[in-house]
Every structure is written in structure tokens, then in C-alpha cells.
Scaffold this motif. Structure first.
Motif, mmCIF file in Angstrom:
data_model
loop_
_atom_site.group_PDB
_atom_site.id
_atom_site.type_symbol
_atom_site.label_atom_id
_atom_site.label_comp_id
_atom_site.label_asym_id
_atom_site.label_seq_id
_atom_site.Cartn_x
_atom_site.Cartn_y
_atom_site.Cartn_z
ATOM 1 N N VAL A 1 0.872 -1.157 0.000
ATOM 2 C CA VAL A 1 0.000 0.000 0.000
ATOM 3 C C VAL A 1 0.916 1.215 0.000
ATOM 4 O O VAL A 1 1.677 1.408 0.945
ATOM 5 C CB VAL A 1 -0.915 0.006 1.251
ATOM 6 N N LEU B 1 -8.746 -1.681 7.416
ATOM 7 C CA LEU B 1 -9.479 -1.873 6.164
ATOM 8 C C LEU B 1 -10.975 -1.955 6.434
ATOM 9 O O LEU B 1 -11.406 -2.597 7.394
ATOM 10 C CB LEU B 1 -9.028 -3.151 5.457
ATOM 11 N N TRP C 1 -9.415 -7.771 -0.993
ATOM 12 C CA TRP C 1 -9.775 -7.459 -2.370
ATOM 13 C C TRP C 1 -9.753 -5.949 -2.576
ATOM 14 O O TRP C 1 -9.758 -5.181 -1.620
ATOM 15 C CB TRP C 1 -11.130 -8.060 -2.735
ATOM 16 N N SER C 2 -9.721 -5.564 -3.833
ATOM 17 C CA SER C 2 -9.708 -4.138 -4.137
ATOM 18 C C SER C 2 -10.616 -3.855 -5.320
ATOM 19 O O SER C 2 -10.924 -4.726 -6.124
ATOM 20 C CB SER C 2 -8.286 -3.668 -4.441
ATOM 21 N N ASP C 3 -11.035 -2.605 -5.385
ATOM 22 C CA ASP C 3 -11.630 -2.093 -6.612
ATOM 23 C C ASP C 3 -10.557 -1.165 -7.183
ATOM 24 O O ASP C 3 -9.401 -1.276 -6.803
ATOM 25 C CB ASP C 3 -12.979 -1.410 -6.355
ATOM 26 N N GLU C 4 -10.876 -0.265 -8.034
ATOM 27 C CA GLU C 4 -9.830 0.577 -8.627
ATOM 28 C C GLU C 4 -9.160 1.505 -7.616
ATOM 29 O O GLU C 4 -8.022 1.892 -7.790
ATOM 30 C CB GLU C 4 -10.408 1.398 -9.776
ATOM 31 N N ASN C 5 -9.863 1.869 -6.556
ATOM 32 C CA ASN C 5 -9.352 2.894 -5.655
ATOM 33 C C ASN C 5 -9.162 2.469 -4.207
ATOM 34 O O ASN C 5 -8.481 3.165 -3.453
ATOM 35 C CB ASN C 5 -10.294 4.115 -5.662
ATOM 36 N N ASN C 6 -9.782 1.391 -3.783
ATOM 37 C CA ASN C 6 -9.804 1.048 -2.363
ATOM 38 C C ASN C 6 -9.436 -0.401 -2.113
ATOM 39 O O ASN C 6 -9.596 -1.261 -2.983
ATOM 40 C CB ASN C 6 -11.202 1.313 -1.785
ATOM 41 N N LEU C 7 -9.009 -0.651 -0.902
ATOM 42 C CA LEU C 7 -8.669 -1.988 -0.445
ATOM 43 C C LEU C 7 -9.675 -2.356 0.646
ATOM 44 O O LEU C 7 -9.998 -1.534 1.500
ATOM 45 C CB LEU C 7 -7.242 -1.957 0.126
ATOM 46 N N PHE C 8 -10.189 -3.603 0.586
ATOM 47 C CA PHE C 8 -11.207 -4.047 1.530
ATOM 48 C C PHE C 8 -10.843 -5.417 2.080
ATOM 49 O O PHE C 8 -10.014 -6.130 1.514
ATOM 50 C CB PHE C 8 -12.571 -4.184 0.834
ATOM 51 N N ARG C 9 -11.532 -5.793 3.146
ATOM 52 C CA ARG C 9 -11.450 -7.154 3.656
ATOM 53 C C ARG C 9 -12.871 -7.665 3.835
ATOM 54 O O ARG C 9 -13.822 -6.889 4.025
ATOM 55 C CB ARG C 9 -10.653 -7.230 4.951
#
Length: 156
Positions: free
Chosen positions: A20, A33, A64-72
């Protein structure tokens, strides 16, 4: 069986690293996250989802991520759809796992007699083949993701 054969002297292990802003993902960052499912309520993947792997921290967390963010997201939350059996499980169970309009209609039908009849019936006896196929396709996708995630552990 020779027990010594179960142990190796040399092993190569591939370790996934998530960065990151050019810094390794740490426990501190992981804990911050946001928790969010990569799927909508009907197990359609959200836009631009990329799975990075999973972290084993008291439970298994998908990263996982989308174009802009990281998630759990907690991996076990996918278990109900992964292990759903249309020939064994009931409409009552399906409405909690897969709340499509059709399933909700069957479950919440206003006629009490109708609800009593269908609520405890197996999914395969109530849903038509087309709706069963849609559920099975989504189940297949989630199962493949589930299995592939387990091959990508991220160490913090």
C-alpha cells in the motif's frame, strides 16, 4: 509408511506481498481496512473487483480491491452459497442466502397456506429450472473464487 518421508529438508514457499503506497501491508493497516463484500446481495461481483488473497487473523479474511480502495471480507460469509444444495436445502434457507424477488415472493406469499406448503420444501421442487440454473452459476463462480483464494495466503 515411513514418517521421515513426510518431512522435507528443503522447501520453497511463494509468499504473496501486498503493498500500500509502496509499503507492505501490515497488521495495523489490515485492521483499518473497511469490511465489505466483493458481491452484491445476489452474488454478482461488484465492478472492478480484484482478489489479492486472504489473511489468516483469527478467521480467514479475503483481501480485495476495486480501482481505488482496499477491503477485507470474512471468507466464511461465502460458505452458505458455496455449500447450498438445491435438492436438500429449503426455500426458508434460500431466502436468507439468496434474497431474489422470486425467492422472497415464494417465502413471503400472503396466503398463510401457501407459505406453509412451500417454506419447508426443497429448493429444487419449488424453483423453475431457469432460476435454479442462475443460482447454480453464481454458486459455481463463488466456489471457484473461494477455492482460489485459499491458494493465496498473504502473510502480515
Amino acid at each position: 509408511m515411513n514418517i521421515k518421508e513426510l518431512f522435507t529438508k528443503t522447501t520453497t514457499v511463494n509468499i504473496s506481498v501486498v503493498k500500500v503506497n509502496n509499503k507492505n501491508l501490515t497488521k495495523s493497516i489490515f485492521n483499518q481496512l473497511n469490511i465489505s463484500s466483493p458481491f452484491d446481495r445476489l452474488y454478482n461481483l461488484k465492478d472492478n473487483v480484484k482478489f489479492l488473497g486472504y489473511v489468516n487473523d483469527k478467521t480467514k479474511w479475503i483481501i480485495w480491491s476495486d480501482e481505488n480502495n482496499l477491503f477485507r471480507y470474512e471468507l466464511k460469509e461465502l460458505s452458505p452459497i458455496v455449500y447450498l444444495n438445491l435438492d436438500r436445502d429449503t426455500i426458508d434457507m434460500l431466502v436468507k442466502i439468496y434474497p431474489s424477488e422470486l425467492v422472497k415472493e415464494l417465502y413471503n406469499y400472503t396466503d398463510a397456506e401457501y407459505e406453509k406448503i412451500y417454506r419447508d420444501n426443497q429448493i429444487s421442487t419449488v424453483l423453475d429450472v431457469k432460476e435454479q440454473y442462475i443460482i447454480l452459476e453464481k454458486q459455481k463462480l463463488v466456489r471457484e473464487i473461494f477455492e482460489n483464494i485459499l491458494e493465496r495466503q498473504i502473510l502480515l
